[in-house]
Design a protein around this motif. Structure first.
Motif, PDB file in Angstrom:
ATOM      1  N   HIS A 163       1.055  -1.188  -0.053  1.00 46.95           N
ATOM      2  CA  HIS A 163      -0.276  -0.361   0.158  1.00 46.95           C
ATOM      3  C   HIS A 163       0.738   1.386   0.346  1.00 46.95           C
ATOM      4  CE1 HIS A 163      -3.386  -1.705   0.267  1.00 46.95           C
ATOM      5  NE2 HIS A 163      -3.028  -2.797   1.506  1.00 46.95           N
ATOM      6  N   TRP A 164       1.803   1.249  -0.822  1.00 46.18           N
ATOM      7  CA  TRP A 164       2.443   2.808  -0.318  1.00 46.18           C
ATOM      8  C   TRP A 164       1.581   3.615  -1.477  1.00 46.18           C
ATOM      9  CZ3 TRP A 164       8.079   0.612  -3.679  1.00 46.18           C
ATOM     10  CH2 TRP A 164       8.638  -0.061  -2.899  1.00 46.18           C
ATOM     11  N   MET A 165       2.334   5.059  -0.840  1.00 40.80           N
ATOM     12  CA  MET A 165       1.055   5.580  -1.555  1.00 40.80           C
ATOM     13  C   MET A 165       1.693   7.534  -1.811  1.00 40.80           C
ATOM     14  SD  MET A 165      -0.253   6.402   2.551  1.00 40.80           S
ATOM     15  CE  MET A 165      -0.933   8.243   2.787  1.00 40.80           C
ATOM     16  N   MET A 166       2.730   7.932  -1.446  1.00 40.34           N
ATOM     17  CA  MET A 166       3.462   8.974  -1.681  1.00 40.34           C
ATOM     18  C   MET A 166       3.343   8.759  -3.267  1.00 40.34           C
ATOM     19  SD  MET A 166       6.864   9.879   1.344  1.00 40.34           S
ATOM     20  CE  MET A 166       7.211  10.185  -0.584  1.00 40.34           C
ATOM     21  N   ARG A 167       3.631   8.646  -3.876  1.00 45.97           N
ATOM     22  CA  ARG A 167       3.843   8.382  -5.436  1.00 45.97           C
ATOM     23  C   ARG A 167       2.618   8.189  -6.238  1.00 45.97           C
ATOM     24  NH1 ARG A 167       9.652   8.994  -6.571  1.00 45.97           N
ATOM     25  NH2 ARG A 167      10.012  10.512  -4.369  1.00 45.97           N
ATOM     26  N   ARG A 168       1.576   7.926  -6.751  1.00 42.06           N
ATOM     27  CA  ARG A 168       0.449   7.022  -6.678  1.00 42.06           C
ATOM     28  C   ARG A 168      -0.792   8.025  -6.938  1.00 42.06           C
ATOM     29  NH1 ARG A 168      -1.955   3.108  -2.165  1.00 42.06           N
ATOM     30  NH2 ARG A 168      -3.795   4.797  -2.557  1.00 42.06           N
TER      31      ARG A 168
END
Length: 160
Positions: free
Chosen positions: A42-47
């Motif tokens: 669930h990486w989110m910074m660049r989404r």
């Protein structure tokens, strides 16, 4: 990590491996790597960045991206943030695509990321992990020489 490791983890025997630094990574290729490695965690910074915003972040002189290839296929990547050199280098992203996990590549590739970070002669190298990362992430980071220094709580938007 406040001192570089004494020994570099050797390259595993078997598949043909290459780690290549990407000079000007196209946003679509970065998105592919980011999604393949980061979606399970669930990486989110660049989404939510559009192509222009993403290119701006990726093509800064303080950003270093290296891609691991296994038998010619992209298998993972790491990204260094060099903004705070000489005080520190942050390993902002590190990971393997799920198809390449469990093959004995993680320690070797993390070692490569750590040595790439130390090549900039910082005072320390940092990396972050969380409970959504691989359950072994914190263990491998500590085995490689990192020491936990802080924790925080954040809300995460699931990657559907």
């Amino acid at each position: 990590m406040t001192a570089p490791p004494v020994i570099r983890v050797p390259m595993p025997v078997g598949p043909k491996l290459a780690i290549m630094q990407v000079g000007s990574i196209p946003p679509h290729f970065y998105r592919y790597l980011y999604e393949q490695v980061g979606k399970p965690h669930h990486w989110m910074m660049r989404r939510s960045l559009n192509d222009e915003q993403l290119a701006g972040a990726l093509h800064r002189p303080e950003t270093q991206i290296e891609v691991l290839y296994v038998d010619g296929a992209p298998a993972g990547f790491f990204e260094l943030d060099l903004f705070a050199v000489p005080e520190s280098v942050e390993i902002v992203y590190f990971g393997l695509i799920p198809d390449f996990q469990g093959r004995g590549l993680a320690r070797f590739f993390l070692s490569a990321a750590i040595f790439a970070a130390w090549s900039h002669d910082p005072g320390k190298v940092t990396i972050h992990t969380n409970t959504l990362d691989s359950p072994r992430a914190l263990q491998i980071y500590q085995k490689m020489g990192f020491v936990p220094v802080a924790w925080s709580e954040e809300d995460v938007v699931p990657w559907i």
